[in-house]
Structure formats: C-alpha cells, structure tokens
Scaffold this motif. Structure first.
Motif, PDB file in Angstrom:
ATOM      1  N   ARG A 108       0.854  -1.200   0.000  1.00  0.00           N
ATOM      2  CA  ARG A 108       0.000   0.000   0.000  1.00  0.00           C
ATOM      3  C   ARG A 108       0.880   1.237   0.000  1.00  0.00           C
ATOM      4  NH1 ARG A 108      -5.201   1.557   3.851  1.00  0.00           N
ATOM      5  NH2 ARG A 108      -6.074   2.974   2.305  1.00  0.00           N
ATOM      6  N   ARG A 110       1.334   5.130   0.564  1.00  0.00           N
ATOM      7  CA  ARG A 110       0.688   6.182   1.357  1.00  0.00           C
ATOM      8  C   ARG A 110       0.470   7.419   0.486  1.00  0.00           C
ATOM      9  NH1 ARG A 110       1.630  10.536   5.193  1.00  0.00           N
ATOM     10  NH2 ARG A 110       3.664  10.978   4.314  1.00  0.00           N
ATOM     11  N   PRO A 111      -0.684   8.058   0.663  1.00  0.00           N
ATOM     12  CA  PRO A 111      -0.863   9.306  -0.081  1.00  0.00           C
ATOM     13  C   PRO A 111      -0.121  10.451   0.610  1.00  0.00           C
ATOM     14  CG  PRO A 111      -2.793   8.856   1.250  1.00  0.00           C
ATOM     15  CD  PRO A 111      -1.852   7.726   1.492  1.00  0.00           C
ATOM     16  N   THR A 184       8.043   3.703   9.609  1.00  0.00           N
ATOM     17  CA  THR A 184       7.231   4.502  10.525  1.00  0.00           C
ATOM     18  C   THR A 184       6.549   5.649   9.754  1.00  0.00           C
ATOM     19  OG1 THR A 184       7.275   5.811  12.541  1.00  0.00           O
ATOM     20  CG2 THR A 184       9.286   5.829  11.262  1.00  0.00           C
ATOM     21  N   GLY A 185       5.283   5.864  10.068  1.00  0.00           N
ATOM     22  CA  GLY A 185       4.549   6.963   9.452  1.00  0.00           C
ATOM     23  C   GLY A 185       3.984   6.678   8.071  1.00  0.00           C
ATOM     24  N   THR A 186       3.980   5.425   7.656  1.00  0.00           N
ATOM     25  CA  THR A 186       3.484   5.144   6.305  1.00  0.00           C
ATOM     26  C   THR A 186       2.026   4.665   6.296  1.00  0.00           C
ATOM     27  OG1 THR A 186       4.599   3.013   6.505  1.00  0.00           O
ATOM     28  CG2 THR A 186       5.678   4.664   5.126  1.00  0.00           C
ATOM     29  N   GLY A 187       1.407   4.625   7.468  1.00  0.00           N
ATOM     30  CA  GLY A 187      -0.023   4.338   7.490  1.00  0.00           C
ATOM     31  C   GLY A 187      -0.423   2.947   7.921  1.00  0.00           C
ATOM     32  N   LYS A 188       0.398   2.306   8.726  1.00  0.00           N
ATOM     33  CA  LYS A 188       0.042   0.960   9.199  1.00  0.00           C
ATOM     34  C   LYS A 188      -1.167   1.045  10.125  1.00  0.00           C
ATOM     35  CE  LYS A 188       4.143   0.393  10.891  1.00  0.00           C
ATOM     36  NZ  LYS A 188       4.754   1.603  10.362  1.00  0.00           N
ATOM     37  N   THR A 189      -1.075   1.976  11.076  1.00  0.00           N
ATOM     38  CA  THR A 189      -2.174   2.098  12.028  1.00  0.00           C
ATOM     39  C   THR A 189      -3.428   2.574  11.300  1.00  0.00           C
ATOM     40  OG1 THR A 189      -0.516   2.652  13.673  1.00  0.00           O
ATOM     41  CG2 THR A 189      -2.801   3.070  14.275  1.00  0.00           C
ATOM     42  N   PHE A 190      -3.223   3.432  10.308  1.00  0.00           N
ATOM     43  CA  PHE A 190      -4.369   3.898   9.529  1.00  0.00           C
ATOM     44  C   PHE A 190      -5.055   2.702   8.854  1.00  0.00           C
ATOM     45  CE2 PHE A 190      -6.286   5.295   5.567  1.00  0.00           C
ATOM     46  CZ  PHE A 190      -7.124   6.298   6.013  1.00  0.00           C
ATOM     47  N   ASN A 298       6.802  10.663  12.932  1.00  0.00           N
ATOM     48  CA  ASN A 298       5.351  10.521  13.107  1.00  0.00           C
ATOM     49  C   ASN A 298       4.955  11.118  14.447  1.00  0.00           C
ATOM     50  OD1 ASN A 298       2.725   9.725  13.102  1.00  0.00           O
ATOM     51  ND2 ASN A 298       3.113   7.527  12.897  1.00  0.00           N
ATOM     52  N   SER A 301       3.467   8.038  16.860  1.00  0.00           N
ATOM     53  CA  SER A 301       4.087   6.798  16.390  1.00  0.00           C
ATOM     54  C   SER A 301       3.847   5.659  17.385  1.00  0.00           C
ATOM     55  CB  SER A 301       5.587   7.040  16.215  1.00  0.00           C
ATOM     56  OG  SER A 301       6.235   5.857  15.904  1.00  0.00           O
ATOM     57  N   SER A 302       3.508   4.502  16.855  1.00  0.00           N
ATOM     58  CA  SER A 302       3.339   3.344  17.738  1.00  0.00           C
ATOM     59  C   SER A 302       4.726   2.856  18.118  1.00  0.00           C
ATOM     60  CB  SER A 302       2.607   2.225  17.007  1.00  0.00           C
ATOM     61  OG  SER A 302       1.530   2.751  16.291  1.00  0.00           O
ATOM     62  N   GLY A 334       6.740   0.594  13.554  1.00  0.00           N
ATOM     63  CA  GLY A 334       7.360   1.027  12.292  1.00  0.00           C
ATOM     64  C   GLY A 334       8.856   0.790  12.284  1.00  0.00           C
TER      65      GLY A 334
HETATM   66  N1  LIG Z   1      -3.913   5.786   3.131  1.00  0.00           N
HETATM   67  C1  LIG Z   1      -3.973   6.876   3.922  1.00  0.00           C
HETATM   68  N2  LIG Z   1      -4.936   7.770   3.762  1.00  0.00           N
HETATM   69  C2  LIG Z   1      -5.015   8.860   4.557  1.00  0.00           C
HETATM   70  N3  LIG Z   1      -4.154   9.149   5.544  1.00  0.00           N
HETATM   71  C3  LIG Z   1      -3.168   8.289   5.759  1.00  0.00           C
HETATM   72  C4  LIG Z   1      -3.013   7.101   4.971  1.00  0.00           C
HETATM   73  N4  LIG Z   1      -1.928   6.453   5.410  1.00  0.00           N
HETATM   74  C5  LIG Z   1      -1.441   7.175   6.424  1.00  0.00           C
HETATM   75  N5  LIG Z   1      -2.178   8.275   6.639  1.00  0.00           N
HETATM   76  C6  LIG Z   1      -1.920   9.299   7.655  1.00  0.00           C
HETATM   77  O1  LIG Z   1      -0.533   9.337   7.913  1.00  0.00           O
HETATM   78  C7  LIG Z   1      -0.276   9.543   9.281  1.00  0.00           C
HETATM   79  C8  LIG Z   1       0.643   8.451   9.827  1.00  0.00           C
HETATM   80  O2  LIG Z   1      -0.017   7.243   9.720  1.00  0.00           O
HETATM   81  P1  LIG Z   1       0.097   6.097  10.831  1.00  0.00           P
HETATM   82  O3  LIG Z   1       0.135   6.661  12.212  1.00  0.00           O
HETATM   83  O4  LIG Z   1      -0.981   5.134  10.537  1.00  0.00           O
HETATM   84  O5  LIG Z   1       1.515   5.529  10.475  1.00  0.00           O
HETATM   85  P2  LIG Z   1       2.223   4.239  11.080  1.00  0.00           P
HETATM   86  O6  LIG Z   1       2.817   3.524   9.937  1.00  0.00           O
HETATM   87  O7  LIG Z   1       1.263   3.492  11.929  1.00  0.00           O
HETATM   88  O8  LIG Z   1       3.375   4.891  11.925  1.00  0.00           O
HETATM   89  P3  LIG Z   1       4.138   4.248  13.191  1.00  0.00           P
HETATM   90  O9  LIG Z   1       4.799   3.032  12.731  1.00  0.00           O
HETATM   91  O10 LIG Z   1       5.086   5.292  13.595  1.00  0.00           O
HETATM   92  O11 LIG Z   1       3.082   3.996  14.214  1.00  0.00           O
HETATM   93  C9  LIG Z   1      -1.617   9.547   9.985  1.00  0.00           C
HETATM   94  O12 LIG Z   1      -1.990  10.871  10.235  1.00  0.00           O
HETATM   95  C10 LIG Z   1      -2.556   8.916   8.988  1.00  0.00           C
HETATM   96  O13 LIG Z   1      -3.846   9.431   9.116  1.00  0.00           O
END
Ligand SMILES: Nc1ncnc2c1ncn2[C@@H]1O[C@H](COP(=O)(O)OP(=O)(O)OP(=O)(O)O)[C@@H](O)[C@H]1O
Length: 965
Positions: A108, A110-111, A184-190, A298, A301-302, A334
């Motif tokens: 996936r 990230r946007p 980290t920050g690429t949207g896993k939690t999202f 992030n 960040s988790s 991340g």
């Molecule tokens: N596909 C998406 N659409 C919209 N927003 C996104 C998307 N992916 C990520 N984001 C946004 O990017 C930011 C970081 O995403 P997220 O916290 O999910 O990252 P992460 O990979 O879980 O980071 P970490 O590993 O540090 O926890 C958030 O604000 C999230 O809303």
C-alpha cells in the motif's frame, strides 16, 4: 430399568454432546433427573430441536397438521440444502485461497497528506495493480511484484476486499495472521485501525465475521483479546492501565506452549463478544492503552507491536479445521532508521527492539516460504506468540506500507525487499505470464462461484425465516427451526443456571498448558523470575506456602498485581507508559518474595456483557478464556466466594473513571505523567527488587548477545552480497545514499546499519541488544546526594594527531550524552573487550564525524581472541606456559571475578594514556545458567589478558586490582 439406566447416562451424554471439559455435579444431575421424571408421559419430547411439532400439536385439526408437516419438510430440505452449499463454499474458498497462496503480500502506497508536499523531491513510487515501480534515478528504476498493490488513492474498502477471503476462511477453522508492516509513518495504524470516517481492517474484519456467522447455520463463540509487545514484554491492553504513578503495573505475560505445539498466553484477558459493537468497544479500549510517542517521523508513532486476537470456537462443525482457531491482526511497530530519526534514549531502545523483532519476523516468514526444517520462532516474542498461527494450515497476509517520497527512498527499498523476501517462493512458483494469467482467470471464476453460493445461501436463509414465521403463526409457538437445526445453540443454555456448576468450572479454569505438564517439568517461581516470565498467578498452591508478612489468602484463583510504592523512573516525556519496561521489571517480582510487600490481590472475574444471558454453557465453554481481574486496586475480600460476574459496562466504565491528576490527554490518549526520581526514600525492599531486575536484564541481554554474535557474522556476508548486487545493478546514487540503503537493508534484513568512516564501510551494532544498564556510582563516590542515574556506555575509536588509535568512552545518562575525557589507547586494543560488556550506542556520523567504531571489527577481534584463548587452553595442558604461571599468580583475581562484571575506567593522569583499572559492579545474587556462562567468559577473558602479558605492555597492578574490585 432401561429408563433408569439412560437417566444415569444423562450426565455423560449431555457432557459429551456439549463438548464440556469437566463433569457436572451430582446436584445438577439430580435436578435434571427430577425434571425428566416429572414430565408427563405424553408431553413434548425433550428433543425440541427436532422440531417435530406433529406430536406436540394435539388439536386434531388434520389440515393444520398437514400444513405444519409440510412446512417442516420444507424446512428440513432447505436446511440440508444450506448444509450442502456450506460444504461447497468451503471447498471453493479453499481452492481460491490455495491458488492465491497461504502467504500473500500486498503493498500500500501512502498518499501525500494535506499540508505535506514533495518540496524539491519527486514521487518515486508508481504502481499498477500488482507492480510497484521504484524510480531510483532519472533513468533507472526497479520493479517489484506483489499479490496486489494499492495506489495512494485506494480506499479502505478496496484493501478490505482483499482481506475478506481470509476472514471468511477463519470461520472454516483456519488460523490467520494479518500484518501491517512498513516504515514509521506510512499508514500501518491507519490501515488497521482507520478513523471514524473510514474504519480500518480490524473493525471491518470483526464486522464481517459477525455477518458471516449470521449467514452460517452453526453457532460460534468469539472471544476478543488485545496485547502489545513493548520492548520484548507482553502487555495485556485490556486490563486497566495505571493512571497514577502509584498505580501498580499489570504484570507482563508469559507464553506457554502445550505438548501439541499450541501457544497460549498465560492470563491474557479474553472476553466473549456476541456482537460487533461489543468487540468494537473493547478494541477502542485497547487502542487507548497502546504505547505511542511523538517522533521525528510521526507525531503519533506506535512504539510497540499491537496484536488483536479473535478466537473462534465452534463445537458442532466437525468439518472445520479445528474446534478453536485464532485470527490475529498485527499492527507492527514502524521500522526506522535510527540515523535518520535521530532517536535517542528510550526512543532509541524502542526503535532497536522494533527493528530486531521485525527482522526476526522476516526470518520466520522467509523460512516458512522456503519450507525450511527449522523455523526460528524463538528469536523474538512476536514470532513466539504467533507460532501456531503462522505457517502450514494458516493464512498470512502481509500489508507492506511504503511512502512515495524521495527522501524515504532507502526505507522504501528496504520495505519492498522485506516484502519480496516474504513472497519469494510464491513468486518462484508463479511461472510464466501465461500461467499467471491462467491462474488469475481461475481465481476470478472461483470468486464468482463463492459469490453465487453465498447469494443462494442467503436466499435459502430468507426462505427458512419465512417458513419459521409461518410455522409460528400456525402453532403460536416459538419458531423451532433455529439456524442450526442439528446443533446445540451456544447462546441458549439451560434455563436454570446452576451457580454451583459455574463456580466449580471457574475454579478449574485458569490452567494454561503448563498445568498439564508433570509438576517436575513446570518452571519454578524463581526460574520464572529469572526468565522474566513470572507474573503472579498461582494455582495448586496452598495458602500456607506463602512466606509473606501480609495476611494469608487463598491463592488458587487470584491474580496479583504488585503495587509499586514509589516511582523512581523519570519519563522522557511525550510517551504514554514510557516507563513500562522499568516498572514491569518490578511488577514481575514473585509475590512470594519479600520484595512485593505492597501487593494487592483481586479475584478473577468473569466478564459478561449485560445483554448476554448467563448460562452454565456459556460460562463453561468460555471458561478457558474468560478470566479477568476486576481491577488492580481491589483487595480480595472473600477468598472463597463463588465467581462473581462483572458487567462489562462497569468494567469499561472503570477504565474511564480511573483518571488522575498525574495524567493528561495527548491526541485522545491518556499520557502518563511520571514523577522524578526519589531514590533516597526508597525502601530496602525496592532496592532489592531493583537488584533482581538488574540481574534479570543482565542475564537476558547476555543470552541475546550470544545469538547475535553468530548472526552478525552471517549478516556481514549478506551486506557484502547486497552491496555487490546494487553495484551490479549500477544504481547511480551518491555513495552515502547507497550506504544508507544498505544500512536500512541490513536492519530490515536483521542486520546492522552502516556508516562510512574514511571511505570504509562500517557496521554499527545498532541492532544488538544493548548492554545491561549500569548504575553509575560516581555520584555516590563524590558525595553527591543526587540519586544514581541510569547510564550506558559506548566506546568509539578515534585517531589522535599522531595517528594513534584512541578509544573514547561515551557515557549516556538518561538521554543526555556526555563524553568523559577518557581515552583508552588502541594499543590495549578494542579486540580485548568483550562485546557483551559494552553498550553500543548509535552515533550519528554526521554529528560525530570523528567517531568511528566498528563493532564488527570488535567482534572479529573477540572471535580471534576466543580462538587464541582456546589455543592457549590447549597448550596449557601440555606445557607450563607463562600464561599458566600468571594465571596461578592471579587466581584470587579470577575468583573475585566470578561475581563481578567490569567496566573500563580512565587513568586520572591524561599524560599516561594507559588503562589503569576497571571499575566493577558487584551483582548480588548472580545466579542462573547465563551468569555461569558469563563468569566462564570473564575468566577466560582475564586469563587471556594475563596470558598475553599485558603487564609487559605497561599495565600496572592497578589494572588488575580493578578487576578484583
Ligand atoms: N492511506 C492513507 N490515507 C489517509 N491518511 C493516511 C493514509 N496512510 C497514512 N495516513 C496518515 O498518515 C499519518 C501516519 O499514519 P500512521 O500513524 O498510521 O503511520 P504508522 O505507519 O502506523 O506509523 P508508526 O509506525 O510510527 O506507528 C496519519 O496521520 C494517517 O492518518
């Protein structure tokens, strides 16, 4: 006579029918027998589920009778139809998933979010439905193939459509794991959690599960659990988390393996959920307790891996793979490049722990894909927990997340390489383009078939409902054809819940797989403390065995949460529960020792939702899972009282109410404010606890280092190979970038990061487990009243003006790094330091360009050293060498070393650049196999020092006195 016999058999018949694990009580049997005896002879049969209403309906109206019988016939036909469709659907789904592969990898992208722009960077990632194209330079690009690629505009719906088949197969008894992996920050939690507008995979999957169950003609029992793995410790996210500094930490959980290889996490709270909303509430509760922090990459960040487990049980479906299976949703921490995120202190430790376990996961998945004989599950807690849900007969989905930014190129390469590695064999089996196309067509056909079957099943179900309604109006009775005509309904138990049965069953419950082992094979409390797995639930222990000053109590059903009297750990802010590890160490102290004077106990409670009817079956069936401590503040009042039922509403509410002045809200999460150290006031017991904790850290880190020592040698070869392959590919990038990529590759592939010094590629031991924390006694020595800080040391090599190698010791004190004016001459040789004695902190080469230290070199030296020592040992047997005589002369030193560990210290006279002595730290109660090993190495090490004639090299007596300290 015959009827008497069958009544006697009643207990065992019901018992076996319901699949219960324990016997009913005689009272219960008696009461059921009474009921049966009192039944009128011509009354309705007890087999209500057969729905043969013909006999029960005595109106004499023939028309009505025939109508009812017709409906019954229709219902029976429809039910058998539905059963056939189920079997068909299962077969087609199996085929479909087989074609797709048991381990599937999606990517996936990230946007770019609002307010964020590429600046002078350009997007580097492009995609079609199954390829990711990475632009390395203007005219170079690389393509990666995945099972599916989601471009930046993909919705959560689209992602879920790929996850759904796996969720469906979970109802057929397959274990499943769905991972979110990435930088980290690429949207896993999202992806996993989502937001209220676009919910993520977890809520969608749970909803889908419950929907599927509605369509099914079986009854399922779901339990929900949530945990996180934070710096190698397993934390239950559903138990109340401490809000105040004085609150006790819930104990860390341990993993148990049963003889069949099944994994159980001791005392993990598992709550029965009967609908989507209940599960969602618990999920939200768990999410609030996660360890998060703001980092450079992030804001939220988790800092841990979070795992959601849904256990699915179905007793009446022999066609399922297993009676109970598990679905795991894993939001991995991340992966991060420490050099880039510039993490330090606790963030650094967290990052290291995350990278380490990610690489262990990569190894496991890769080994599974390659069908290796040995799967290295034991290398991390994460893979241990998931052991029985990964691999054969399980479905695994890996959602790899990447960033489209150029500045993240290196991380993206690493993530994609990780994903490719996880998918490698699958890729190999894909064959030619033609075969692939053929496969895709087959999959589309199967997918359509599944849809058709499901639609048909839905129609039949609707017909069954209509017929049931008709039947109801005809008979004015409750619809008798339930969704599972030939199966017991889990949610409808016997009308009269027998509390005695409940309490008895609950008393039998909390036994994990350990309890099935012979007593002599089970770990003792002290061995659990040493391995860090002790959390004080106990069974089969009579009260009189407790050697404590606090009142005796019945321990058979109690979970104990030790209370921490004083918090002496300071938070480096912005993290919720950043003190978890340190506090956990304390809380996992055995309740039988005098260290845990301030422990409270609380009953195991069964958590039941208010809307749920309490039935003996429910409670018994869920018995293996449903245990939860009401709260860590509750003192057990009535030890022998029967099981109490805690309403989950109250339970969830109690979480909310436990706010305190010492916590504040950060991004909708409670952030714990942790007070500053007050070590001077610590009670003796706490100090003892600390000692035990230190020893535990010491032992465990020693174990881990041993493993990594060998692994690193292998990885070095990997690095060289990877470097060569990049060069072959002719990636036209500046050297630093390439090395950055390499360093990332190393990390994602479980290796160390690199940096250049003088054009040489060096490995930093960032992924090594850091050395044991050492209390800095210097403040005490100098009469300072401030408490000793937690500090760690790193050693760096440098060259002085004359080109002489110097070794610098960097001391890091709770986040603040200082470099004492200590210079250890390289003539002494870093090769003579054992890596296990050192803490390799990462030093940013940009900031400390003059500092370079290759741990690999160090280890190579150490290896060489060990060989030399080995050689010397051999020689010793034959001849009376000088080293032997030295050994003899210094035997008291070696004796002393047995309970010591040493640190280097500087000579006060800077003109005399020699190591003078070694500061040592005595570890009380050093026991255990690791310690023995450590002692052995220390002895060999010291003998080598002596054997090599360090005295001749100018080391004075003080040096050896230092060893004796
Ligand atoms: N596909 C998406 N659409 C919209 N927003 C996104 C998307 N992916 C990520 N984001 C946004 O990017 C930011 C970081 O995403 P997220 O916290 O999910 O990252 P992460 O990979 O879980 O980071 P970490 O590993 O540090 O926890 C958030 O604000 C999230 O809303």
């Amino acid at each position: 006579m015959e009827s008497k016999k069958s009544v006697q058999k009643l207990s065992s018949t019901i018992h076996s029918l319901l699949g219960l694990k324990a016997r009913f009580t005689s009272t219960w049997v008696k009461s059921v027998c009474d009921i049966i005896r009192n039944l009128p002879p011509e009354g309705p049969s007890i087999e209500l589920k057969s729905a043969n209403l013909k006999t029960s309906h005595s109106s004499g109206n023939k028309d009505l009778d025939s109508a009812i019988s017709k409906i019954n016939d229709e219902l029976a036909a429809l039910t058998s139809n539905i059963n056939q469709l189920n079997t068909q659907r299962r077969q087609v789904l199996d085929e479909f998933l087989d074609l797709k592969g048991n381990i599937r990898v999606f990517c996936r992208i990230r946007p770019i979010s609002e307010g964020e722009n590429f600046g002078h960077f350009r997007p580097v990632v492009a995609s079609d439905s199954s390829n990711v194209l990475l632009r390395l330079t203007d005219n170079k690009s690389k393509s990666y193939r995945f099972d599916k690629v989601f471009h930046p505009g993909s919705s959560q719906d689209e992602v879920f459509s790929e996850v759904e088949p796996v969720i469906k197969s979970a109802l057929d008894g397959y274990n499943a794991c769905i991972f979110a992996y990435g930088q980290t920050g690429t949207g896993k939690t999202f992806t996993m959690e989502g937001n209220p507008d676009s919910p993520g995979m977890v809520p969608r999957a749970i909803e889908a599960l419950f929907k599927q169950v509605e369509d099914s003609n079986h009854a399922f029992l779901f339990t929900f659990s949530m945990l996180e793995i934070y710096m190698g410790n397993i934390k239950d996210l559903l138990v109340p988390q401490p809000r105040k500094a004085m609150d006790p930490m819930p104990p860390c959980l341990s993993i148990q393996t049963d003889p069949k290889g099944g994994i159980e996490i001791d005392n993990l709270v598992a709550i029965q959920v009967s609908d989507f909303k209940q599960a969602l509430r618990l999920y939200r509760l768990g999410c609030q307790s996660r360890s998060t922090a703001s980092t450079n990459s992030n804001m939220n960040s988790s800092r841990s891996h979070s795992l959601i487990r849904i256990s699915i049980t179905c007793f009446d479906a022999p066609e399922r793979r297993r009676e109970t299976n598990k679905v795991w949703f894993v939001d991995l921490g991340g992966s991060e490049r420490i050099l880039k995120t510039k993490a330090w202190g606790r963030r650094l430790e967290e990052g290291k722990a995350i990278n380490l376990s990610l690489s262990a996961l990569g190894d496991v998945i890769s080994a599974l894909q390659r069908k290796r004989f040995h799967i290295p599950y034991r290398n991390s807690k994460l893979t241990q927990v998931l052991k029985d849900s990964l691999g054969k007969d399980s479905k695994t989905l890996m959602l790899v997340h990447v960033s489209p930014k150029e500045e993240d190129l290196c991380e993206t390469i690493c993530s994609l390489n990780f994903a490719t590695r996880a998918r490698s064999i699958h890729l190999g089996s894909e064959g030619s383009t033609e075969e692939r196309q053929h496969k895709e067509v087959a999959m589309t056909n199967l997918h359509q078939k599944i849809k058709m079957i499901e639609d048909e099943r839905r129609d039949i179900k609707r017909n069954i409902e209509k017929l049931n309604e008709k039947l109801e109006t005809l008979t004015r009775a409750e619809p008798t054809f339930c969704q599972q005509p030939d199966a017991p309904d889990l949610s409808i138990g016997l009308a009269q819940p027998n509390l005695e049965v409940l309490s008895n069953k609950t008393r039998d419950i909390p036994k994990g797989p350990m309890s099935q082992l012979p007593r002599f094979m089970r770990p003792t409390i002290s061995s659990k403390i040493k391995s860090g797995t002790e959390h004080p639930i106990s069974e089969e222990k009579p009260a009189f065995r407790a050697r404590r000053r606090r009142p005796l109590y019945h321990r058979a059903e109690s979970v104990t949460f030790p209370v921490k009297g004083n918090s002496e750990y300071s938070s480096d802010c912005s993290i919720s529960r950043s003190c978890v590890l340190a506090l956990n160490m304390k809380s996992s102290v055995d309740i039988e020792t005098e260290y845990s004077q301030e422990t409270y106990e609380c009953d195991i409670k069964e958590v039941v939702f208010p809307e749920q009817e309490i039935s003996p079956r429910n409670s018994v069936n869920q018995s293996a899972h449903l245990s939860h401590s009401e709260g860590y503040g509750n003192i057990l009042k009535n030890k022998n009282s029967s099981t109490k039922f805690l309403k989950v509403d109250n339970w969830l509410h109690s979480h909310k109410n436990e706010t305190s002045s010492s916590s504040y809200s950060h991004r909708s999460k409670q952030v714990l404010a942790i007070p500053n150290p007050k070590k001077n006031n610590r009670p003796t017991e706490q100090k003892k606890e600390e000692k035990v904790r230190d020893e535990k850290v010491h032992n465990s880190s020693f174990e881990k280092k041993e493993i990594f020592y060998h692994e690193k040698l292998e990885k070095q070869a990997d690095v060289e190979r990877f470097r060569g392959s990049l060069l072959e590919e002719g990636i036209d990038k500046p050297q630093t970038l390439m090395e950055d990529c390499l360093s990332k590759e190393l990390r994602s592939g479980s290796s160390s990061p690199l940096h250049t010094i003088g054009g040489d590629l060096m490995i930093q031991t960032q992924d090594l487990v850091h050395g044991p924390s050492i209390e800095d006694n210097s403040s005490v020595k100098h009469g300072s009243s401030s408490p000793p800080n937690k500090c760690s040391y790193s050693i760096n090599l440098d060259q002085d003006d004359n080109g002489v190698n110097l070794m610098t010791m960097i001391q890091t004190v709770t986040g603040e790094t200082r470099c004492p004016d200590n210079f250890l001459p390289n003539s002494f040789g870093c090769s003579h330091l054992l890596p296990s004695d050192l803490d390799y902190s990462i030093v940013d080469p940009k900031e400390d360009s003059d500092i370079s230290f290759s741990s690999f070199e160090l280890e190579q030296h150490c290896k060489q050293m060990t060989t030399e020592i080995g050689d010397e040992d051999n020689e010793k047997e034959d001849t009376d060498t000088s080293s032997q005589s030295l050994m003899k002369g210094k035997s008291p030193v070696l004796q002393k070393l047995r309970s010591q560990r040493a640190l280097f210290r500087v000579h006060p006279n800077p003109k005399k650049p020699n190591i003078l002595f070694v500061k040592s730290q005595e570890y009380a109660q050093n026991t255990g196999i690791c310690h023995l090993l450590k002692q052995k190495i220390q002895i060999i090490y010291a003998s080598a020092l002596l054997g090599l004639g360090f005295q001749k090299l100018g080391f004075e007596e003080d040096f050896f006195y230092g060893l004796m300290l």
